[in-house]
Design an enzyme around this catalytic site. Structure first.
Site, PDB file in Angstrom:
ATOM      1  N   HIS A  53     -21.945 -19.883   3.105  1.00 11.78           N
ATOM      2  CA  HIS A  53     -21.114 -19.767   1.909  1.00 11.78           C
ATOM      3  C   HIS A  53     -19.674 -19.397   2.249  1.00 11.78           C
ATOM      4  O   HIS A  53     -18.735 -19.859   1.602  1.00 11.78           O
ATOM      5  CB  HIS A  53     -21.725 -18.722   0.977  1.00 11.78           C
ATOM      6  CG  HIS A  53     -21.110 -18.687  -0.387  1.00 11.78           C
ATOM      7  ND1 HIS A  53     -21.366 -19.639  -1.344  1.00 11.78           N
ATOM      8  CD2 HIS A  53     -20.239 -17.815  -0.949  1.00 11.78           C
ATOM      9  CE1 HIS A  53     -20.689 -19.356  -2.443  1.00 11.78           C
ATOM     10  NE2 HIS A  53     -19.989 -18.262  -2.229  1.00 11.78           N
ATOM     11  N   HIS A 100     -21.761 -21.772  -8.383  1.00 11.15           N
ATOM     12  CA  HIS A 100     -22.538 -20.537  -8.506  1.00 11.15           C
ATOM     13  C   HIS A 100     -23.981 -20.925  -8.793  1.00 11.15           C
ATOM     14  O   HIS A 100     -24.601 -20.458  -9.750  1.00 11.15           O
ATOM     15  CB  HIS A 100     -21.961 -19.628  -9.594  1.00 11.15           C
ATOM     16  CG  HIS A 100     -21.642 -18.259  -9.085  1.00 11.15           C
ATOM     17  ND1 HIS A 100     -21.864 -17.113  -9.789  1.00 11.15           N
ATOM     18  CD2 HIS A 100     -21.137 -17.840  -7.892  1.00 11.15           C
ATOM     19  CE1 HIS A 100     -21.492 -16.054  -9.083  1.00 11.15           C
ATOM     20  NE2 HIS A 100     -21.042 -16.488  -7.930  1.00 11.15           N
ATOM     21  N   HIS A 102     -27.035 -20.773  -6.815  1.00 10.56           N
ATOM     22  CA  HIS A 102     -28.173 -19.907  -6.534  1.00 10.56           C
ATOM     23  C   HIS A 102     -28.259 -18.718  -7.491  1.00 10.56           C
ATOM     24  O   HIS A 102     -29.329 -18.416  -8.016  1.00 10.56           O
ATOM     25  CB  HIS A 102     -28.126 -19.435  -5.072  1.00 10.56           C
ATOM     26  CG  HIS A 102     -28.557 -20.486  -4.095  1.00 10.56           C
ATOM     27  ND1 HIS A 102     -27.927 -21.695  -3.998  1.00 10.56           N
ATOM     28  CD2 HIS A 102     -29.552 -20.508  -3.180  1.00 10.56           C
ATOM     29  CE1 HIS A 102     -28.518 -22.422  -3.048  1.00 10.56           C
ATOM     30  NE2 HIS A 102     -29.508 -21.722  -2.546  1.00 10.56           N
ATOM     31  N   SER A 318     -19.201  -6.762  -6.376  1.00 14.38           N
ATOM     32  CA  SER A 318     -18.825  -6.354  -7.724  1.00 14.38           C
ATOM     33  C   SER A 318     -17.606  -7.153  -8.168  1.00 14.38           C
ATOM     34  O   SER A 318     -16.682  -7.392  -7.387  1.00 14.38           O
ATOM     35  CB  SER A 318     -18.495  -4.858  -7.752  1.00 14.38           C
ATOM     36  OG  SER A 318     -19.658  -4.085  -7.519  1.00 14.38           O
TER      37      SER A 318
END
Length: 745
Positions: A53, A100, A102, A318
């Protein structure tokens, strides 16, 4: 400095490295480069930065072969968080698409929402204000309750985040096929505007300059999200739900305004979004780009959970966080801006005279890594995988479609195609999005070939389209890659825009499988062919491998995000709807031959077979140029390209969008009746023109050596195709509009 580290962490072994997604060769590489065994924290950093990724380790060699330069480019491909092109009037347009997939497969609402948030941050991190968004979605069969749950969650996630953030959705696409069962694709695209010369780079430089974390506090959500996105979805994936990030669009809105305001202070040296791999990624990428190190004190990172370790703080994903390198002595200016917007602004380190990212916690060095080791295109691994042509290709490409028993009731076939979830209206989806917020939207999703948004203060408009038919790429990877680019450009042209450049999101299966990697290379080769022919360079994008469920891989899906420009948005924007009784309906383009890969074959015969639709790139380029010139000359009242469902569906959609009928005769078109009506052969467009302009239109296309055929005229309330069908517009509208609501509600 990299050889002296005091640690009190778990012992790092090969077994632990394998659990982190690294292989034995990579673990040995790390030890050799460091001259020692990495600490537990360092292992975590390497594992996320060397994940597929983040590192593109199995794709970067092929990506570098794509055309990356063009007359409108303001930054090189991959140099910044997003592509940047010149649109005139002293403005640049930043745009990018990312996946996005997965996270959305496990937690569809938050997976999709944070995908939207992350792509917008990539835009405003460069100093550009996001002005529009698009998406490209793929799901399995809607007969499956799980798929309906995924669709509902993804659409609500995109809508709730985007609507709250206040950016209009101007376009997108949704496709359904069993190949995406269990592994949906959720690709989000953002477009932003910035004054030329006022962008900011993701760079760390200036010894002694402070490093500041801004935005939200850091929690344990999303830890190892990048690693999770670099493996196949399996039965155990549900247990990795904590890897899915949690988004807050209201905090992101504050972060946007604060970040654009802080750039005006002149105090910012560099700025980077914290997306995949969090602090580990932003610190290492900024350091590698600037060539000067960072010393980070993780005790100073605002944490929202007790007892977070260095490993957790570095790897947390986050949301709504950024990293800034400020000019020394001006850090308080930066902090004051963010505090004004009720956001954290905390100095957590400084730029130092090394080439390392050094992480301290509780007075101990937890990690000390040369940044170049970690980054994409630098010291991260780069592989060329084994390739093998898939065995099924010869079988499907040689399938005898003429041997099929084709239905003779064309009217019923057209109605059946209009009821296909891949053709029917997606109003149920896009009505959950705010498509007109900020009042700049010219053409929203729905009755348009592309989304169009005006550039305030100018006469210009931006045109954007996401496009790809994974079925075509499955049947003929190179031609499918070509068509993905060509069709997205044709859609932009049909809306009146000149294609400028593309971004891409390359969704494929496991690259360690030779058949998958062969398909990947071929599809990229096709994309490159088309981009060179159209002069639409690749500005950047995203690679998403491992899109597989326990049963199979997805259709290879290189999603294209095409950006175009309209110089006079008020007068030269074109839509597909029939407009005026008496307008002449014309077909321009290539012969309608071949049924391979069509929605007709899938819906009527239950087959995904044959070769991908025919395409002559040289002819296509000529067609697109001729059509754009005709639109600019004011000769065209409507334009709609022929794609899913063929000519019959194109005509039906133009009637549905315009709420007007037409009298059509297709006997002048070559090919069997089924091919003429349902072929998805490329380089075909239906246009309308005023009767008084007919001679000028025919002369224009004849001079351009583009065939033009008179099909009939706009008239009445029925779509009458002589010898084929008599379709009341009201009836086919009900079919077209009722499919998704009937399934989902």
């Amino acid at each position: 400095m990299a050889n002296a580290v005091a640690v009190k962490e778990p012992e790092v072994t090969l077994e632990l490295a394998l659990e982190h997604g690294l292989n034995e060769e990579e673990f040995e590489m790390i030890k050799t480069r460091l001259g020692r065994v990495p600490t537990f924290t360092e292992l975590g950093v390497y594992s996320v930065m060397w994940s597929e990724h983040c590192s593109y380790k199995n794709s970067i060699v092929e990506l570098k072969k794509l055309p990356r330069e063009g007359e409108h480019m303001l930054v090189g491909a991959g140099e910044e968080n997003a592509g940047l092109v010149d649109i005139g009037d002293g403005l640049g347009c930043a745009f990018k698409i990312e996946s996005h997939n997965h996270p959305s497969a496990i937690e569809p609402y938050q997976g999709a929402a944070t995908g939207v948030g992350g792509i917008h941050r990539d835009i405003f991190t460069m100093g550009a204000r996001p002005v529009a968004s698009l998406n490209s979605l793929r799901f399995g069969s809607l007969d499956n309750p799980r798929v309906r749950y995924l669709l509902d969650g993804v659409v609500r996630g995109i809508g709730d985040y985007g609507n709250s953030f206040g950016i209009p959705v101007i376009g997108g696409e949704v496709y359904f096929d069993e190949s995406y069962e269990g592994n949906p694709l959720v690709n989000a695209m953002s477009i932003g505007l910035v004054e030329a010369g006022k962008t900011v780079s993701a760079i760390s430089e200036g010894i002694g300059n402070p490093v500041i974390i801004v935005g939200a506090s850091t929690g344990r959500d999303g830890i190892h999200g990048a690693t999770f996105a670099s493996e196949e979805i399996s039965e155990e994936s549900e247990a990795k739900r904590p890897s899915v990030q949690v988004g807050d669009p209201f905090t992101e809105k504050l972060l946007l305004e604060a970040s654009l305001e802080v750039l005006k202070t002149g105090a910012v040296v560099g700025m980077q979004d914290m997306g995949a791999a969090g602090i580990a990624c932003s610190t290492s990428e900024m350091t590698a780009k600037g060539g000067q190190g960072m010393l980070i004190d993780l005790d100073k990172v605002p944490a929202r959970e007790e007892g977070m370790t260095a490993y957790e703080l570095l790897l947390s994903e986050s949301q709504e966080r950024m990293l800034i390198v400020a000019k020394k002595g001006q850090e308080q200016e930066v902090i004051d801006v963010y505090e004004k917007w009720d956001l954290h602004g905390v100095v957590i380190g400084e730029v130092v005279d090394t080439d390392c990212v050094t992480y301290k916690k509780e007075g101990e060095v937890k990690g000390d890594i040369p940044a170049e080791h970690l980054v994409l295109g630098g010291g991260a691994p780069q592989y060329i995988r084994e390739t093998k042509k898939p065995g099924y290709l010869d079988e499907v490409q040689n399938f005898d479609i003429d041997s099929l028993d084709h239905p003779i009731d064309h009217e019923e076939t057209i109605k059946t195609l209009l009821s296909s979830v891949n053709i029917a209206s997606k109003r149920w989806v896009h009505e959950q999005y705010d498509t007109t917020v900020r009042t700049n939207t010219v053409t929203p999703p729905g009755a348009s070939d592309s989304g169009v948004i005006r550039v305030k203060g100018t006469n210009r408009g931006l045109v954007a389209k996401t496009d790809c038919n994974g079925r075509y790429v499955y049947l003929n990877p190179r031609r499918g890659g070509q068509i993905a680019v060509i069709e997205s450009a044709r859609n932009v042209i049909c809306s009146g825009g000149k294609p400028l450049a593309i971004t891409n999101c390359l969704n494929f299966g496991n690259p360690y499988k030779p058949e998958v990697y062969w398909t990947f290379k071929e599809a990229l080769g096709g994309m490159g062919d088309a981009c060179r022919a159209l002069n639409t360079p690749v500005t950047g994008g995203n690679v998403s491998f491992y899109n597989e469920n326990p049963d199979s891989a997805i259709f290879p899906s290189p999603i294209i995000g095409m950006l175009g420009l309209i110089e006079d948005v008020e007068n030269h924007t074109t839509t597909p709807s029939f407009k005026n009784d008496g307008d002449v309906v014309l077909y321009i383009g290539a012969e309608r031959k071949g049924l391979g890969g069509t929605e007709y074959l899938k819906k009527i015969h239950g087959l995904t077979t044959g070769d991908a639709p025919e395409l002559n790139i040289e002819f296509e380029v000529n067609l697109q140029n001729a059509l754009l010139n005709a639109i600019k000359a004011g000769l065209i009242t409507a334009a709609h390209d022929i794609s899913d469902g063929g000519l019959a569906v194109t005509l039906a959609e133009m009637a549905i969008y315009g709420k007007k009928g037409a009298a059509i005769n297709v006997s002048s078109l070559d090919g069997s009746r089924h091919e003429v009506l349902f072929s998805e052969a490329q380089s075909g467009v239906v246009i309308t023109a005023k009767k008084d302009d007919l001679k000028a239109v025919i002369s224009h296309f004849n001079n351009a050596k583009v065939p033009v055929i008179d099909l009939g005229q706009v008239v009445g309330t029925k779509l009458h195709i002589e010898g084929v069908a008599e379709l009341p517009v009201e009836e086919i509208s009900e079919i077209y509009e009722g499919v998704l609501p009937g399934i989902m509600e």
